[in-house]
Design a protein around this motif. Structure first.
Motif, short mmCIF file in Angstrom:
data_model
loop_
_atom_site.label_atom_id
_atom_site.label_comp_id
_atom_site.label_asym_id
_atom_site.label_seq_id
_atom_site.Cartn_x
_atom_site.Cartn_y
_atom_site.Cartn_z
N GLY A 189 -11.56 -118.40 -107.19
CA GLY A 189 -11.22 -117.74 -108.45
C GLY A 189 -12.22 -116.64 -108.79
N VAL A 190 -13.50 -116.87 -108.47
CA VAL A 190 -14.52 -115.85 -108.69
C VAL A 190 -14.27 -114.64 -107.80
CG1 VAL A 190 -16.98 -115.32 -108.46
CG2 VAL A 190 -16.26 -117.48 -109.49
N PHE A 191 -13.85 -114.91 -106.55
CA PHE A 191 -13.50 -113.80 -105.65
C PHE A 191 -12.41 -112.93 -106.28
CE2 PHE A 191 -14.77 -116.10 -101.45
CZ PHE A 191 -16.08 -116.05 -101.84
N SER A 192 -11.36 -113.59 -106.78
CA SER A 192 -10.26 -112.84 -107.40
C SER A 192 -10.74 -112.08 -108.62
CB SER A 192 -9.13 -113.80 -107.80
OG SER A 192 -8.52 -114.38 -106.67
N LEU A 193 -11.58 -112.73 -109.44
CA LEU A 193 -12.10 -112.07 -110.64
C LEU A 193 -12.89 -110.82 -110.27
CD1 LEU A 193 -12.52 -112.26 -113.74
CD2 LEU A 193 -14.61 -113.56 -113.27
N ALA A 194 -13.71 -110.90 -109.22
CA ALA A 194 -14.51 -109.75 -108.81
C ALA A 194 -13.62 -108.59 -108.37
CB ALA A 194 -15.45 -110.16 -107.68
N TRP A 195 -12.56 -108.90 -107.61
CA TRP A 195 -11.66 -107.83 -107.16
C TRP A 195 -10.88 -107.24 -108.33
CZ3 TRP A 195 -10.43 -105.33 -102.58
CH2 TRP A 195 -11.18 -105.71 -101.47
N ILE A 196 -10.47 -108.07 -109.26
CA ILE A 196 -9.71 -107.57 -110.42
C ILE A 196 -10.58 -106.64 -111.26
CG2 ILE A 196 -8.65 -108.25 -112.61
CD1 ILE A 196 -7.69 -110.82 -111.16
N ILE A 197 -11.79 -107.11 -111.61
CA ILE A 197 -12.66 -106.29 -112.46
C ILE A 197 -13.11 -105.03 -111.71
CG2 ILE A 197 -14.86 -106.24 -113.68
CD1 ILE A 197 -14.57 -109.19 -114.23
N GLY A 198 -13.44 -105.18 -110.44
CA GLY A 198 -13.90 -104.03 -109.67
C GLY A 198 -12.84 -102.95 -109.56
#
Length: 292
Positions: A189-198
């Motif tokens: 989920g953190v991986f997805s969050l990083a890609w979304i915010i980035g």
């Protein structure tokens, strides 16, 4: 030396540097969490500008509606790419994942050219054109507003990383994924969050950049300068992205003004080479020592 002119050139460089810093943060966020260098950040930036154009000029939506929609579109793209392309590549060699991001950038460029063509376009103006004076020094209103917005967003990111639960989870995952798992953190989920915010940050930077100079399928080249910023500042350092962006922005502005536009890229990549020779992990990056 005309000091007033020098100050005006420097202010313009700081404005460009703030946009570089904002774009560089997109690189840093994704790399810190996933150890993936997303070379398609420049193309996501370009797509953000075109999405704003589609919503504002194509659909006739208000700029205050089109802007969040375009940023959300960038975030949605990040989520789809992470879930559909990057996560299945976990465990593969870093160069394989790196090549996937290169291919993604080419696909985005092809999509934009297919839908909107190859001709440059001007975005609907939302910032006005009245000049701003700091003392006697002139600065473009668009550059000044872009600098202020980029600085505010960067400050928001710093505060979120420090105090928001998701930001703490991201920092923990970046430090040690195994330890993050053991603490109950949802690492995927953190991986997805990083890609979304980035990707959302890159799309927002594309809107600001498009307001200043218009949009075209080639504006993703701006991402290469941002990549230089993160390598000089440190791939895993938000502070490095901030400082590096401002430094590169100033150097490019001075070189382009006093040496000629053709020297901007030469100077930027010359600084990159010198930095790699002296500090391969960047000015603020984490020095990693591998024992064989």
């Amino acid at each position: 030396m005309d000091w007033l002119f020098f100050i005006e050139v420097s202010l313009a460089g700081l404005g460009s540097g703030a946009l570089l810093s904002l774009t560089a943060i997109a690189f840093v966020l994704i790399y810190k969490a996933t150890r993936v260098i997303n070379l398609a950040v420049g193309e996501v930036l370009m797509l953000g500008g075109y999405l704003f154009f589609a919503f504002a000029a194509g659909l006739g939506l208000s700029a205050w509606v089109a802007i969040p929609l375009a940023i959300a579109g960038g975030g949605l793209l990040g989520a789809v790419v992470e879930r559909g392309m990057i996560r299945p590549m976990l465990g593969e060699s870093p160069i394989a994942v790196f090549m996937v991001t290169i291919g993604l950038g080419s696909v985005i460029v092809g999509f934009v050219e297919l839908v909107w063509g190859t001709d440059p376009r001007a975005l609907p103006a939302v910032m006005g054109n009245a000049p701003i004076f700091i003392g006697e020094a002139y600065i473009s209103r668009k550059i000044a507003i872009a600098f202020a917005i980029a600085a505010a967003v960067i400050l928001l990111f710093v505060l979120l990383f420090r105090y928001w639960r998701g930001g703490v989870a991201l920092r923990a995952t970046a430090t040690d994924q195994a330890a993050a798992y053991s603490c109950g953190i949802n690492v995927p989920g953190v991986f997805s969050l990083a890609w979304i915010i980035g990707c959302a940050a890159a799309a927002g930077a594309g809107i600001l950049l498009g307001q200043i100079g218009g949009i075209s399928p080639t504006m993703g080249v701006f991402g290469l300068s941002a990549l230089v910023v993160v390598i000089v500042g440190g791939l895993d350092s938000v502070a490095g992205a901030l400082v590096g962006g401002l430094v590169i922005g100033l150097i490019e502005s001075w070189a382009g003004t006093y040496l000629g536009g053709e020297y901007k890229i030469v100077t930027t990549f010359g600084l990159l080479i010198v930095t790699l020779l002296i500090r391969p992990y960047g000015l603020f990056g984490t020095a990693e020592i591998e024992r064989l």
